[in-house]
Design a protein around this motif. Structure first.
Motif, PDB file in Angstrom:
ATOM      1  N   THR A   1     -32.412 -15.481  32.274  1.00  0.00           N
ATOM      2  CA  THR A   1     -31.109 -15.467  31.597  1.00  0.00           C
ATOM      3  C   THR A   1     -30.142 -14.526  32.291  1.00  0.00           C
ATOM      4  OG1 THR A   1     -32.148 -15.983  29.474  1.00  0.00           O
ATOM      5  CG2 THR A   1     -29.950 -14.993  29.411  1.00  0.00           C
ATOM      6  N   VAL A   2     -30.623 -13.344  32.654  1.00  0.00           N
ATOM      7  CA  VAL A   2     -29.761 -12.375  33.324  1.00  0.00           C
ATOM      8  C   VAL A   2     -29.297 -12.908  34.673  1.00  0.00           C
ATOM      9  CG1 VAL A   2     -29.672 -10.075  34.370  1.00  0.00           C
ATOM     10  CG2 VAL A   2     -30.737 -10.399  32.137  1.00  0.00           C
ATOM     11  N   THR A   3     -30.191 -13.558  35.399  1.00  0.00           N
ATOM     12  CA  THR A   3     -29.820 -14.134  36.695  1.00  0.00           C
ATOM     13  C   THR A   3     -28.743 -15.194  36.532  1.00  0.00           C
ATOM     14  OG1 THR A   3     -32.031 -13.705  37.566  1.00  0.00           O
ATOM     15  CG2 THR A   3     -30.689 -15.325  38.737  1.00  0.00           C
ATOM     16  N   ARG A   4     -28.869 -16.004  35.506  1.00  0.00           N
ATOM     17  CA  ARG A   4     -27.847 -17.033  35.264  1.00  0.00           C
ATOM     18  C   ARG A   4     -26.512 -16.413  34.864  1.00  0.00           C
ATOM     19  NH1 ARG A   4     -31.890 -21.211  32.018  1.00  0.00           N
ATOM     20  NH2 ARG A   4     -32.724 -22.239  33.899  1.00  0.00           N
ATOM     21  N   LEU A   5     -26.567 -15.367  34.045  1.00  0.00           N
ATOM     22  CA  LEU A   5     -25.334 -14.680  33.667  1.00  0.00           C
ATOM     23  C   LEU A   5     -24.672 -14.029  34.882  1.00  0.00           C
ATOM     24  CD1 LEU A   5     -26.449 -13.003  30.313  1.00  0.00           C
ATOM     25  CD2 LEU A   5     -24.844 -14.908  30.587  1.00  0.00           C
ATOM     26  N   SER A   6     -25.488 -13.499  35.777  1.00  0.00           N
ATOM     27  CA  SER A   6     -24.938 -12.922  37.007  1.00  0.00           C
ATOM     28  C   SER A   6     -24.253 -13.990  37.838  1.00  0.00           C
ATOM     29  CB  SER A   6     -26.053 -12.263  37.832  1.00  0.00           C
ATOM     30  OG  SER A   6     -26.585 -11.148  37.154  1.00  0.00           O
ATOM     31  N   GLY A   7     -24.825 -15.196  37.830  1.00  0.00           N
ATOM     32  CA  GLY A   7     -24.197 -16.296  38.548  1.00  0.00           C
ATOM     33  C   GLY A   7     -22.833 -16.644  37.979  1.00  0.00           C
ATOM     34  N   LEU A   8     -22.718 -16.598  36.657  1.00  0.00           N
ATOM     35  CA  LEU A   8     -21.418 -16.859  36.025  1.00  0.00           C
ATOM     36  C   LEU A   8     -20.421 -15.757  36.375  1.00  0.00           C
ATOM     37  CD1 LEU A   8     -22.577 -18.046  32.480  1.00  0.00           C
ATOM     38  CD2 LEU A   8     -21.680 -19.460  34.343  1.00  0.00           C
ATOM     39  N   ALA A   9     -20.890 -14.509  36.383  1.00  0.00           N
ATOM     40  CA  ALA A   9     -20.007 -13.390  36.735  1.00  0.00           C
ATOM     41  C   ALA A   9     -19.517 -13.517  38.167  1.00  0.00           C
ATOM     42  CB  ALA A   9     -20.747 -12.071  36.536  1.00  0.00           C
ATOM     43  N   ALA A  10     -20.401 -13.946  39.063  1.00  0.00           N
ATOM     44  CA  ALA A  10     -20.019 -14.069  40.472  1.00  0.00           C
ATOM     45  C   ALA A  10     -18.896 -15.080  40.664  1.00  0.00           C
ATOM     46  CB  ALA A  10     -21.240 -14.468  41.303  1.00  0.00           C
ATOM     47  N   ARG A  11     -18.833 -16.069  39.785  1.00  0.00           N
ATOM     48  CA  ARG A  11     -17.798 -17.104  39.937  1.00  0.00           C
ATOM     49  C   ARG A  11     -16.394 -16.591  39.669  1.00  0.00           C
ATOM     50  NH1 ARG A  11     -20.593 -22.494  37.149  1.00  0.00           N
ATOM     51  NH2 ARG A  11     -22.489 -22.458  38.448  1.00  0.00           N
ATOM     52  N   VAL A  12     -16.283 -15.526  38.882  1.00  0.00           N
ATOM     53  CA  VAL A  12     -14.949 -14.998  38.587  1.00  0.00           C
ATOM     54  C   VAL A  12     -14.566 -13.864  39.537  1.00  0.00           C
ATOM     55  CG1 VAL A  12     -15.188 -15.627  36.165  1.00  0.00           C
ATOM     56  CG2 VAL A  12     -15.762 -13.299  36.887  1.00  0.00           C
ATOM     57  N   LEU A  13     -15.496 -13.435  40.379  1.00  0.00           N
ATOM     58  CA  LEU A  13     -15.181 -12.410  41.367  1.00  0.00           C
ATOM     59  C   LEU A  13     -14.470 -13.049  42.557  1.00  0.00           C
ATOM     60  CD1 LEU A  13     -18.489 -10.327  41.319  1.00  0.00           C
ATOM     61  CD2 LEU A  13     -16.267  -9.686  40.351  1.00  0.00           C
ATOM     62  N   PRO A  14     -13.749 -12.278  43.363  1.00  0.00           N
ATOM     63  CA  PRO A  14     -13.024 -12.849  44.505  1.00  0.00           C
ATOM     64  C   PRO A  14     -13.974 -13.531  45.481  1.00  0.00           C
ATOM     65  CG  PRO A  14     -12.327 -10.593  44.088  1.00  0.00           C
ATOM     66  CD  PRO A  14     -13.532 -10.830  43.233  1.00  0.00           C
ATOM     67  N   ASP A  15     -13.550 -14.665  46.027  1.00  0.00           N
ATOM     68  CA  ASP A  15     -14.373 -15.304  47.059  1.00  0.00           C
ATOM     69  C   ASP A  15     -13.943 -14.782  48.427  1.00  0.00           C
ATOM     70  OD1 ASP A  15     -12.110 -16.748  47.952  1.00  0.00           O
ATOM     71  OD2 ASP A  15     -12.527 -18.358  46.533  1.00  0.00           O
ATOM     72  N   SER A  16     -14.586 -15.277  49.472  1.00  0.00           N
ATOM     73  CA  SER A  16     -14.307 -14.766  50.812  1.00  0.00           C
ATOM     74  C   SER A  16     -13.369 -15.684  51.590  1.00  0.00           C
ATOM     75  CB  SER A  16     -15.616 -14.597  51.584  1.00  0.00           C
ATOM     76  OG  SER A  16     -16.315 -15.832  51.662  1.00  0.00           O
ATOM     77  N   ALA A  17     -12.687 -16.586  50.887  1.00  0.00           N
ATOM     78  CA  ALA A  17     -11.779 -17.489  51.586  1.00  0.00           C
ATOM     79  C   ALA A  17     -10.686 -16.735  52.327  1.00  0.00           C
ATOM     80  CB  ALA A  17     -11.158 -18.471  50.587  1.00  0.00           C
ATOM     81  N   ASP A  18     -10.266 -15.602  51.750  1.00  0.00           N
ATOM     82  CA  ASP A  18      -9.223 -14.788  52.384  1.00  0.00           C
ATOM     83  C   ASP A  18      -9.815 -13.537  53.025  1.00  0.00           C
ATOM     84  OD1 ASP A  18      -7.145 -16.502  51.525  1.00  0.00           O
ATOM     85  OD2 ASP A  18      -7.233 -15.595  49.536  1.00  0.00           O
ATOM     86  N   ALA A  19     -11.021 -13.691  53.611  1.00  0.00           N
ATOM     87  CA  ALA A  19     -11.678 -12.552  54.234  1.00  0.00           C
ATOM     88  C   ALA A  19     -10.795 -11.940  55.312  1.00  0.00           C
ATOM     89  CB  ALA A  19     -13.020 -12.981  54.823  1.00  0.00           C
ATOM     90  N   GLU A  20     -10.793 -10.600  55.355  1.00  0.00           N
ATOM     91  CA  GLU A  20      -9.896  -9.885  56.261  1.00  0.00           C
ATOM     92  C   GLU A  20     -10.638  -9.138  57.357  1.00  0.00           C
ATOM     93  OE1 GLU A  20      -6.743  -7.814  53.784  1.00  0.00           O
ATOM     94  OE2 GLU A  20      -8.153  -8.440  52.250  1.00  0.00           O
ATOM     95  N   GLY A  21     -11.902  -9.428  57.580  1.00  0.00           N
ATOM     96  CA  GLY A  21     -12.644  -8.723  58.617  1.00  0.00           C
ATOM     97  C   GLY A  21     -13.699  -7.817  58.037  1.00  0.00           C
ATOM     98  N   GLY A  22     -13.960  -6.696  58.703  1.00  0.00           N
ATOM     99  CA  GLY A  22     -15.032  -5.800  58.306  1.00  0.00           C
ATOM    100  C   GLY A  22     -14.717  -4.984  57.079  1.00  0.00           C
ATOM    101  N   LEU A  23     -15.619  -4.059  56.778  1.00  0.00           N
ATOM    102  CA  LEU A  23     -15.470  -3.212  55.601  1.00  0.00           C
ATOM    103  C   LEU A  23     -14.439  -2.118  55.840  1.00  0.00           C
ATOM    104  CD1 LEU A  23     -19.245  -2.755  54.684  1.00  0.00           C
ATOM    105  CD2 LEU A  23     -17.598  -4.270  53.565  1.00  0.00           C
ATOM    106  N   VAL A  24     -13.678  -1.816  54.791  1.00  0.00           N
ATOM    107  CA  VAL A  24     -12.640  -0.785  54.843  1.00  0.00           C
ATOM    108  C   VAL A  24     -12.791   0.093  53.605  1.00  0.00           C
ATOM    109  CG1 VAL A  24     -10.150  -0.345  54.718  1.00  0.00           C
ATOM    110  CG2 VAL A  24     -11.029  -2.169  56.192  1.00  0.00           C
ATOM    111  N   ALA A  25     -12.654   1.409  53.786  1.00  0.00           N
ATOM    112  CA  ALA A  25     -12.749   2.332  52.654  1.00  0.00           C
ATOM    113  C   ALA A  25     -11.615   2.086  51.667  1.00  0.00           C
ATOM    114  CB  ALA A  25     -12.707   3.775  53.146  1.00  0.00           C
ATOM    115  N   GLY A  26     -11.920   2.240  50.381  1.00  0.00           N
ATOM    116  CA  GLY A  26     -10.935   1.971  49.339  1.00  0.00           C
ATOM    117  C   GLY A  26      -9.666   2.783  49.486  1.00  0.00           C
TER     118      GLY A  26
END
Length: 332
Positions: free
Chosen positions: A269-294
């Motif tokens: 159940t938790v894994t499925r809920l995590s899957g639902l949460a992932a859907r509302v998080l930003p996708d990588s379609a607009d990826a800007e390259g490597g990691l950058v500090a906040g």
């Protein structure tokens, strides 16, 4: 009925080492230990940051004893040298808190194996090297050594967009539990600490990939929301209390406790809920390259994400100023 806990022993006069002790949670833990009368050595990579941290701790007054040590916990030789030098200077080592780490935030398809390697090397490698170097000293402690490994709710269940972090913290969880079992007969207590979200100001030091501005928005908002996150000073106090009482495990924040229990009871159940949460998080379609500090992400997303960032990160911004988080380095 109240749960029985071992009585807390006095920590006065003991020698303590905190890795990642120059800012955020590590700085606050060092302050709690110093306030209980420990001679504290804080270790981190950045000399200037360490000196600022030491000054903040000494401003507490009351004869606070604090020393600094430059150490990269991902380098085994650095860690071994840290404990050899501290043991010589302080006459031994009684308490160790392995806290150093990094926080990469990105969808998995915006990062690669290198990001996993670096995170595992810093978080798990740092905890492992610290434990192995510290244990011989802790076994010789006349007070009975205490070792605390800082894990995370992310080590109890996988968190979307924090997969390298979750993998590394899961390994820390196993290390802490295994060491607790093996050291029980040698007089050394090992405490696994699993914080949930805390208002430490870490959003500026965390590293973001993919759609960086939106990733930063959701992370900083959740980490700064009072009903979801925990006051960092209260968290540090509870951690040191657990170490003093030699508790084998402490989970901080109601949300983290609920998540850990639910995952144990109903992992599918938790894994499925995590899957639902992932859907509302930003996708990588607009990826800007490597990691950058906040702290280097100046673009503010439009619409709801922008309002979320402005609202939710306000408390964390103030925490960053209080807890020495405005640093040029990307990790403790």
């Amino acid at each position: 009925m109240l749960k029985h806990l071992p009585a807390a022993e006095s920590l006065a006069g003991l020698s303590a080492v905190v890795t990642g002790g120059s800012r955020g949670l590590g700085l606050l833990i060092a302050g709690e230990l110093a306030g209980r009368g420990c001679a504290v050595t804080i270790a981190a990579r950045d000399t200037d940051e360490l000196e600022r941290a030491a000054s903040l701790l000494r401003m507490r007054g009351g004869g606070v004893r604090v020393e600094t040590a430059v150490c990269d916990v991902s380098e085994r030789g650095d860690v071994e040298a840290l404990f050899a030098a501290t043991a010589r200077a302080q006459g031994g080592v009684d308490i160790v808190v392995a806290n150093a780490g990094i926080i990469p935030v990105a969808p998995v398809d915006a990062i690669g194996a290198d990001e996993f390697d670096e995170t595992l090397r810093t978080i798990f490698g740092g905890a492992l090297y610290t434990s192995l170097a510290a244990l011989p000293h802790l076994r010789r402690s006349r007070a009975g050594g205490r070792l605390a490994l800082i894990g995370s709710v992310g080590g109890l269940l996988a968190v979307p967009h924090l997969l390298p972090y979750s993998c590394a913290k899961s390994a820390v969880t196993a290390l802490a539990e295994g060491l607790h079992a093996e050291e029980a007969g040698r007089g050394v207590s090992v405490t696994a600490v699993h914080p949930g979200l805390m208002r430490t100001g870490s959003h500026g030091q965390a590293q973001f990939g993919g759609d960086r501005s939106r990733e930063f928005a959701w992370f900083s908002a959740l980490a700064g929301t009072p009903l979801v996150s925990m006051d960092a000073e209260r968290a540090a106090s509870r951690i040191v209390a657990a170490v003093a009482r030699r508790r084998p495990r402490v989970v901080l924040t109601p949300a983290a406790k609920a998540a850990g229990v639910l995952h144990g009871i109903a992992p599918v159940t938790v894994t499925r809920l995590s899957g639902l949460a992932a859907r509302v998080l930003p996708d990588s379609a607009d990826a800007e390259g490597g990691l950058v500090a906040g702290r280097d992400i100046t673009e503010r997303p439009k619409g709801f994400a922008g309002r979320l960032r402005a609202w939710g990160s306000a408390l964390n911004d103030r925490a960053a100023a209080r807890y020495n988080q405005h640093s040029p380095t990307a990790r403790p």
